[in-house]
Motif scaffolding. Sequence first.
Motif, mmCIF file in Angstrom:
data_model
loop_
_atom_site.group_PDB
_atom_site.id
_atom_site.type_symbol
_atom_site.label_atom_id
_atom_site.label_comp_id
_atom_site.label_asym_id
_atom_site.label_seq_id
_atom_site.Cartn_x
_atom_site.Cartn_y
_atom_site.Cartn_z
ATOM 1 N N CYS A 61 -26.817 1.356 -70.984
ATOM 2 C CA CYS A 61 -26.677 2.153 -72.213
ATOM 3 C C CYS A 61 -26.491 1.276 -73.443
ATOM 4 C CB CYS A 61 -25.527 3.149 -72.093
ATOM 5 S SG CYS A 61 -23.896 2.397 -71.996
ATOM 6 N N GLY B 209 -20.783 2.197 -73.113
ATOM 7 C CA GLY B 209 -20.294 1.006 -72.423
ATOM 8 C C GLY B 209 -18.884 1.140 -71.876
ATOM 9 N N LYS B 210 -18.395 2.366 -71.688
ATOM 10 C CA LYS B 210 -17.006 2.557 -71.248
ATOM 11 C C LYS B 210 -16.882 3.005 -69.794
ATOM 12 C CE LYS B 210 -15.358 2.007 -75.452
ATOM 13 N NZ LYS B 210 -14.979 0.652 -75.797
ATOM 14 N N CYS B 211 -17.760 3.902 -69.344
ATOM 15 C CA CYS B 211 -17.526 4.538 -68.042
ATOM 16 C C CYS B 211 -18.113 3.751 -66.869
ATOM 17 C CB CYS B 211 -18.095 5.955 -68.034
ATOM 18 S SG CYS B 211 -19.900 5.994 -68.030
ATOM 19 N N GLY B 212 -19.120 2.954 -67.102
ATOM 20 C CA GLY B 212 -19.718 2.154 -66.031
ATOM 21 C C GLY B 212 -20.781 2.873 -65.219
ATOM 22 N N HIS B 213 -21.088 4.132 -65.539
ATOM 23 C CA HIS B 213 -22.093 4.871 -64.768
ATOM 24 C C HIS B 213 -23.448 4.172 -64.753
ATOM 25 C CE1 HIS B 213 -19.577 8.411 -64.429
ATOM 26 N NE2 HIS B 213 -20.504 8.953 -63.664
ATOM 27 N N CYS B 214 -23.781 3.526 -65.846
ATOM 28 C CA CYS B 214 -25.130 2.971 -65.996
ATOM 29 C C CYS B 214 -25.200 1.505 -65.598
ATOM 30 C CB CYS B 214 -25.540 3.079 -67.456
ATOM 31 S SG CYS B 214 -24.541 2.002 -68.494
ATOM 32 N N TYR C 93 -24.894 -3.355 -68.807
ATOM 33 C CA TYR C 93 -24.706 -1.947 -69.124
ATOM 34 C C TYR C 93 -26.012 -1.444 -69.750
ATOM 35 C CZ TYR C 93 -19.745 -2.284 -68.205
ATOM 36 O OH TYR C 93 -18.547 -2.459 -67.578
ATOM 37 N N MET D 179 -26.636 8.398 -67.372
ATOM 38 C CA MET D 179 -25.669 7.965 -68.376
ATOM 39 C C MET D 179 -24.528 8.984 -68.435
ATOM 40 S SD MET D 179 -27.174 5.330 -69.938
ATOM 41 C CE MET D 179 -28.824 4.634 -69.961
ATOM 42 N N CYS D 180 -23.386 8.522 -68.821
ATOM 43 C CA CYS D 180 -22.283 9.457 -69.032
ATOM 44 C C CYS D 180 -21.754 9.282 -70.446
ATOM 45 C CB CYS D 180 -21.207 9.223 -67.983
ATOM 46 S SG CYS D 180 -19.949 10.480 -68.021
ATOM 47 N N CYS D 181 -21.073 8.170 -70.710
ATOM 48 C CA CYS D 181 -20.514 8.003 -72.061
ATOM 49 C C CYS D 181 -21.546 7.484 -73.054
ATOM 50 C CB CYS D 181 -19.311 7.068 -72.016
ATOM 51 S SG CYS D 181 -19.754 5.362 -71.650
ATOM 52 N N GLY D 182 -22.458 6.644 -72.599
ATOM 53 C CA GLY D 182 -23.437 6.041 -73.504
ATOM 54 C C GLY D 182 -22.853 4.959 -74.384
#
Length: 202
Positions: free
Chosen positions: A186, A173-178, A184, A168-171
């Motif tokens: 997160c 729903g913004k960055c798309g990492h997850c 999403y 996870m990065c932002c947690g």
Amino acid sequence: MRKVGSLTDEIFENYVGGHFFMRGPYGNGFDVDMFKGKEIVLVTGGSGLSPVHGVIDYFADHMNECKSLTVISGFKSPADILFKEDLKRWIADGMNFICTVDKAPEEGDYDGHVGLVTQYIPELPLKDFDNAIAVVVGPPMMIKFSIQELIKLGFDEEKIWLSESRKMCCGLGKCGHCRIGKVYVCQDGPVFKYTELRTLID
Ligand code: FES
């Protein structure tokens, strides 16, 4: 907390005995209501025992609210076994808890189960698959093969749940990492029905 990357390296190296602020958790979780009155099977690998700790604790205190509860937890070695004190308590309370390690240590006095969690699934004492629910949490390969075994045993795919673990990065729903496909983790997860995730391409 496991030391698995730059953030946790920093915490383990510089925050021992100190304080830090953590936000979250976000997303959904396991609702104990969905397990009530059911034959419950929890299969976990490594730190996958953590997300279901609360569920186990709840039913350890309210065994009359489920038909049965079986936990199969796998760890690499006896030294990696988590929640050892809780585990003793759960077993003493009469829970069917199979704690297994990948390989018996060459030294020491370990006399517990040895082998992968998947080898214990065919032995599950389930009677009523219509009223059974399974949760699998752990590394991707362990999840994949555990689900195969649960389905072979007679589990309905709709009654298998997973907790996805992603970087996870932002947690938020913004960055798309997850992201997996349109999901999403997160925000929409981390708890999903197996049927919700099985067709998504990572
Ligand atoms: S962690 Fe950033 S979108 Fe999920």
